[in-house]
Design a protein around this motif. Structure first.
Motif, PDB file in Angstrom:
ATOM      1  N   CYS A 598       0.855  -1.179   0.000  1.00 54.10           N
ATOM      2  CA  CYS A 598       0.000   0.000   0.000  1.00 54.10           C
ATOM      3  C   CYS A 598       0.896   1.236   0.000  1.00 54.10           C
ATOM      4  CB  CYS A 598      -0.917   0.014   1.224  1.00 54.10           C
ATOM      5  SG  CYS A 598      -2.015   1.437   1.314  1.00 54.10           S
ATOM      6  N   THR A 599       0.695   2.101  -0.974  1.00 59.07           N
ATOM      7  CA  THR A 599       1.486   3.323  -1.085  1.00 59.07           C
ATOM      8  C   THR A 599       0.755   4.460  -0.375  1.00 59.07           C
ATOM      9  OG1 THR A 599       2.411   2.605  -3.192  1.00 59.07           O
ATOM     10  CG2 THR A 599       2.539   4.960  -2.677  1.00 59.07           C
ATOM     11  N   VAL A 600       1.476   5.129   0.560  1.00 51.29           N
ATOM     12  CA  VAL A 600       0.922   6.226   1.350  1.00 51.29           C
ATOM     13  C   VAL A 600       1.520   7.535   0.826  1.00 51.29           C
ATOM     14  CG1 VAL A 600       0.752   7.260   3.633  1.00 51.29           C
ATOM     15  CG2 VAL A 600       0.571   4.774   3.369  1.00 51.29           C
ATOM     16  N   THR A 601       0.656   8.454   0.408  1.00 46.70           N
ATOM     17  CA  THR A 601       1.101   9.754  -0.104  1.00 46.70           C
ATOM     18  C   THR A 601       0.632  10.841   0.858  1.00 46.70           C
ATOM     19  OG1 THR A 601       0.936   8.962  -2.383  1.00 46.70           O
ATOM     20  CG2 THR A 601       1.014  11.350  -2.038  1.00 46.70           C
ATOM     21  N   PRO A 602       1.569  11.603   1.486  1.00 53.20           N
ATOM     22  CA  PRO A 602       1.169  12.651   2.436  1.00 53.20           C
ATOM     23  C   PRO A 602       0.283  13.689   1.754  1.00 53.20           C
ATOM     24  CG  PRO A 602       3.509  12.191   2.592  1.00 53.20           C
ATOM     25  CD  PRO A 602       3.036  11.493   1.380  1.00 53.20           C
ATOM     26  N   ALA A 603      -0.709  14.201   2.523  1.00 54.58           N
ATOM     27  CA  ALA A 603      -1.633  15.209   1.985  1.00 54.58           C
ATOM     28  C   ALA A 603      -1.690  16.473   2.825  1.00 54.58           C
ATOM     29  CB  ALA A 603      -3.038  14.612   1.854  1.00 54.58           C
ATOM     30  N   GLY A 604      -1.639  16.360   4.128  1.00 52.55           N
ATOM     31  CA  GLY A 604      -1.722  17.520   5.006  1.00 52.55           C
ATOM     32  C   GLY A 604      -1.326  17.149   6.423  1.00 52.55           C
ATOM     33  N   ALA A 605      -0.966  18.164   7.213  1.00 51.70           N
ATOM     34  CA  ALA A 605      -0.509  17.905   8.580  1.00 51.70           C
ATOM     35  C   ALA A 605      -1.629  17.277   9.396  1.00 51.70           C
ATOM     36  CB  ALA A 605      -0.026  19.196   9.219  1.00 51.70           C
ATOM     37  N   THR A 632       4.530  19.432   8.829  1.00 57.94           N
ATOM     38  CA  THR A 632       4.807  20.451   7.809  1.00 57.94           C
ATOM     39  C   THR A 632       6.282  20.427   7.467  1.00 57.94           C
ATOM     40  OG1 THR A 632       5.100  22.124   9.520  1.00 57.94           O
ATOM     41  CG2 THR A 632       2.889  21.875   8.591  1.00 57.94           C
ATOM     42  N   SER A 633       6.676  21.284   6.516  1.00 61.11           N
ATOM     43  CA  SER A 633       8.043  21.247   6.002  1.00 61.11           C
ATOM     44  C   SER A 633       9.031  22.020   6.863  1.00 61.11           C
ATOM     45  CB  SER A 633       8.077  21.810   4.579  1.00 61.11           C
ATOM     46  OG  SER A 633       7.591  23.136   4.562  1.00 61.11           O
ATOM     47  N   ALA A 634       8.608  22.660   7.965  1.00 61.89           N
ATOM     48  CA  ALA A 634       9.527  23.403   8.849  1.00 61.89           C
ATOM     49  C   ALA A 634       9.165  23.087  10.291  1.00 61.89           C
ATOM     50  CB  ALA A 634       9.440  24.897   8.590  1.00 61.89           C
ATOM     51  N   GLN A 635      10.213  22.803  11.092  1.00 65.45           N
ATOM     52  CA  GLN A 635      10.025  22.495  12.505  1.00 65.45           C
ATOM     53  C   GLN A 635      10.912  23.437  13.315  1.00 65.45           C
ATOM     54  OE1 GLN A 635       7.891  19.786  13.783  1.00 65.45           O
ATOM     55  NE2 GLN A 635       7.139  20.242  11.701  1.00 65.45           N
ATOM     56  N   GLY A 636      10.345  24.131  14.353  1.00 67.19           N
ATOM     57  CA  GLY A 636      11.117  25.069  15.174  1.00 67.19           C
ATOM     58  C   GLY A 636      11.284  24.592  16.606  1.00 67.19           C
ATOM     59  N   PHE A 637      12.431  24.952  17.197  1.00 63.82           N
ATOM     60  CA  PHE A 637      12.717  24.564  18.580  1.00 63.82           C
ATOM     61  C   PHE A 637      13.164  25.826  19.334  1.00 63.82           C
ATOM     62  CE2 PHE A 637      13.256  20.886  15.962  1.00 63.82           C
ATOM     63  CZ  PHE A 637      12.688  19.849  16.698  1.00 63.82           C
TER      64      PHE A 637
END
Length: 821
Positions: A598-605, A632-637
């Motif tokens: 089964c192929t999983v394609t990301p769609a949204g957070a 999402t494509s950016a993660q902050g710490f």
């Protein structure tokens, strides 16, 4: 002269015999005193002059000659073989002498032998005169009877009549029943009846009392007839006197009557046979004239047809020979032959091989109407042979056929055509124009579709106990008849068996069957077959499938929204025939499944569940699930007093890290500390599931007291947990502000430098956190500066800086990390 022997004398004789036998083993009874023969145990001799006999014991034999007792008293032994008795009663067996042969009583006979006789002297007496020598039969007035199986079959009566199957023969040879005469001869007569002395009456008279079916006389031959052979040969060639006479070769007269209705046929003739010219009646040249309706045909006519009252009165019609299709049905016609065509309503005569059958006369009322074409099949299969006909009458029928086909072209007198359609699918047309002397009809056309041989589609094997197994025939629009044969699996058809598709319910036993679909277009049909096997179901209830990701061994089921698709697989389950995949939220990711993948394609957070179930025809397994998080494509710490971690998503291979060091603190006045470094790492290659440790520097504390300098800002660091000694990104903290107005130094922004900012001009402010360790503030007054921010040493240890949070000149006072991919 009779001689009597008293009982006493007999006893004396027996005593003497017993005594003598004990010595000589021979006993003699005689009147001459002769010595008994040494070869005989008992020698009876009365001399030739004494007419005396021997009386053998008399008994009455039973119904079975194999019964020894009775008549004997005791059971038989081996010593009884040869015992002789006289059966004096004919109640069970014929009278006579019998001897015991060890198993049954056998008659002693001197009559006719069962295996033949020799030395007989046949009687020479005339028939009806007393026999003078040997003969077989009776010598009194009783009939002589011959039997088999103890049943009478034949007799010769005392009057000399021979009867078969009758006990009272009334003629010299009298038979009741069927007589079959067979002769293995190539010439001669099978049966000869000589009536040479018969001047009147009948030489052969066959009379039946009541003939309902069958024949009074049947002459038949099953052998191959030779040239000139005659089944029944009748001839008469006698010479008569000068007076006028009439003789008959065959005289047939039928005068039967019936209470209601019936038909008398005086003569019925039929001739048929393959590869033969079949003539029912032949009158050869010079064989005489034929009269019909007259007993005196005209000598000038070979056939004299005379209408008289015998044929229904004056003007009675003559029925002419008829044929619906002379050109097709009459083989080898001859010139001048004429028939009435019942199809066209016209007389046709044969004008020879060139012109064929021509119209003699044909009535004309109106031109024919547009013909309607009827067919034995509405459509055709490959190789179908179809007859097309029309009921429209006419004189000429013009048939044409288009499309790849072979056909027998219609002639001028044919209202039908036979078409054989081609060996490949396609289409064709059948065209017909009908013409009579009044004109032609509008042509008619019938379109024909030629179908390929039908096939059956469906899934095999099916499984025991399953229902709704669908099978479909490849041709639409036909008539269908489904059936099951060779059924070893007790399977059955559910619902209709006359549609293009059929539903099968499998039985409870593994096996197989043949599924048949008879596809028909009228009389054209084709039976498609399909072999189906039935297998036992594998029970999957309670089975737990194992599911995993193909991304990497340490996949954490976290995906980036902008990353590539990831394949999830389930370990194949024994006995499963399919797998059902489901997604709890298509807004988070979408799926595309095939079998165990089964192929999983990301769609949204967000977070959603992927599940899979193994199935067979009967049951399903437990559900295997995995929770997948899409980020999402950016993660902050932001700043934290403890180490933070980040695990690389399963579908990411490169990332960019931005690290910012913390600012230095202010002195006790208003002198600001230095800025921390902001470092952009560039593209960093990472692996699925890789863990990064993150330390964010704390802001330097402001100075306290009268002379306190600001604390240095903490450095920010990112490194791989598996490689502590070499950080990926380092951003130093800024220096603290100094007492007396000296501003703290900014940290170096060179990537990887990480040094903390220098202290202010006065030495009270603390240095910023650097790669090798932040220097502590050196406050010399009673209110010295707070210690420096967090630093890094080669051992990977660190300490946190002050906890104040300030913002100055666009930078956060505390350190931070931003990861982009």
């Amino acid at each position: 002269m009779k001689r009597k022997i008293s009982i006493i004398s007999l006893i004396i004789l027996l005593s003497i015999g017993l005594f003598k036998s004990s010595y000589s083993q021979n006993v003699g009874i005689n009147t001459t005193g002769a010595t008994p023969s040494t070869n005989a145990i008992l020698d009876l001799n009365t001399g030739n002059s004494n007419n005396l006999g021997l009386i053998i014991p008399s008994v009455t034999l039973g119904a079975s000659l194999a019964t020894f007792t009775p008549p004997m008293v005791g059971a038989n032994t081996a010593n009884d073989v040869g015992m002789l008795v006289y059966n004096s009663s004919a109640a069970n067996q014929p009278k006579g002498y019998y001897y015991w042969n060890g198993s049954d009583w056998t008659t002693v006979s001197n009559g006719w032998s069962l295996t033949g006789n020799s030395g007989t002297t046949p009687s020479t007496s005339a028939i009806g005169v007393t026999a003078n020598n040997n003969f077989l039969g009776t010598f009194d007035l009783n009939d002589f009877v011959i039997a088999s199986d103890n049943l009478e079959r034949m007799r010769i009566s005392s009057a000399g009549n021979i009867g078969i199957n009758t006990i009272a023969p009334g003629a010299l040879f009298d038979v009741e029943g069927v007589i079959a005469a067979n002769a293995n001869c190539t010439t001669g007569n099978l049966v000869t009846i000589n009536g040479s002395l018969t001047t009147s009456g009948t030489a052969l008279n066959i009379t039946t009392g009541k003939l309902t079916i069958g024949s009074a006389l049947s002459v038949a031959s099953t052998s191959t007839a030779d040239n000139g052979s005659k089944l029944l040969n009748l001839s008469s060639n006698g010479v008569n006197g000068a007076s006028a006479m009439t003789t008959y070769g065959v005289y047939s007269s039928i005068t039967n009557t019936n209470g209601t209705s019936g038909t008398n046929v005086a003569g019925y003739f039929s001739a048929s046979g393959a590869n033969m010219t079949n003539n029912a009646i032949v009158v050869p040249s010079g064989g005489g004239n034929v009269g019909i309706g007259t007993t005196n045909p005209a000598s000038s006519a070979i056939i004299d047809l005379t209408n008289t009252n015998a044929f229904g009165g004056t003007g009675a019609p003559i029925l002419w020979p008829t044929n619906p299709n002379p050109s097709a049905n009459i083989a080898n016609p001859v010139l001048g032959e004429e028939v009435f065509n019942t199809t066209t309503g016209c007389f046709n005569f044969y004008d020879g091989a060139v012109n064929g059958w021509l119209l003699a006369t044909c009535p004309c009322g109106a031109a024919p109407t547009t013909p309607a074409i009827a067919a034995t099949c509405s459509e055709a299969f490959i190789g179908s042979v179809i007859t097309y006909t029309t009921a429209t009458t006419g004189a000429v029928y013009d048939w044409t056929v288009s499309g790849q086909s072979s056909y027998t072209a219609g002639t001028a007198l044919t209202n039908s055509v036979v078409v054989t359609w081609p060996g490949s699918p396609g289409s064709g047309t059948v065209n017909l124009t009908v013409t009579n002397p009044c004109g032609s009809a509008t042509a008619a056309t019938q379109n024909v579709t030629i179908y390929a041989d039908p096939t059956i589609s469906g899934t095999t094997p099916i499984y025991t106990g399953s229902s709704g197994n669908s099978f479909t025939c490849s041709i639409a629009g036909a008539t269908y008849a489904w059936s099951i044969t060779a059924n070893t699996a007790s399977s059955s058809i559910s619902g209709s068996a006359t549609g293009q598709s059929v539903s099968i319910t499998a039985g409870g036993t593994a096996g197989s069957f043949t599924l048949n679909c008879l596809v028909s277009f009228g009389s054209c049909s084709y039976n498609a077959t399909y072999a189906v096997s039935v297998s036992n179901c594998t029970v999957l209830t309670g089975v737990n499938p194992t599911m995993g990701s193909s991304a990497c061994a340490s996949a954490n089921n976290v995906l980036s929204k902008t990353g590539s698709a990831v394949t999830y697989t389930v370990t194949a389950v024994a006995g499963a025939t399919g797998y059902t995949w489901n997604n709890s939220n298509n807004a988070v990711f979408t799926i595309s499944s095939s079998g165990t993948s089964c192929t999983v394609t990301p769609a949204g957070a967000g977070t959603a569940t992927l599940s899979v179930t193994a199935t067979d025809a009967c049951t399903s397994s437990n559900i295997a699930t995995v929770t997948i998080k899409v980020i999402t494509s950016a993660q902050g710490f932001a700043y934290s007093a403890s180490v933070q971690t980040f695990k690389v998503p399963d579908n990411i291979t490169t990332m960019t890290i931005t690290a910012i060091g913390a600012n230095g603190g202010k002195d006790n006045g208003a002198v600001s500390g230095g800025y921390g470094a902001k470092v952009l790492s560039g593209s960093i290659t990472v692996t699925c599931g890789e863990i990064l440790d993150i330390v964010t520097g704390g802001a330097g504390s402001n100075g306290g007291g009268g002379d306190g300098g600001g604390g240095g800002g903490g450095g920010t660091f990112v490194w791989n947990t598996a490689s502590v000694a070499v950080p990926l990104v380092v951003a130093g903290g800024g220096g603290g502000g100094t007492h007396g107005g000296g501003t703290g130094g900014d940290a170096s922004t060179a990537p990887g430098a990480g040094g903390g900012g220098a202290a202010g001009a006065d030495s009270y402010g603390g240095g910023g956190g650097g790669y090798t360790g932040g220097s502590a503030g050196n406050g010399t007054s009673n209110s010295g500066g707070v210690g420096g921010g967090s630093g890094w040493d080669n051992a990977g240890t660190f300490s946190t800086g002050g906890g104040a949070t300030i913002t100055d000149q666009g930078f956060d006072a505390s350190g931070s990390v931003s990861i982009s991919f």
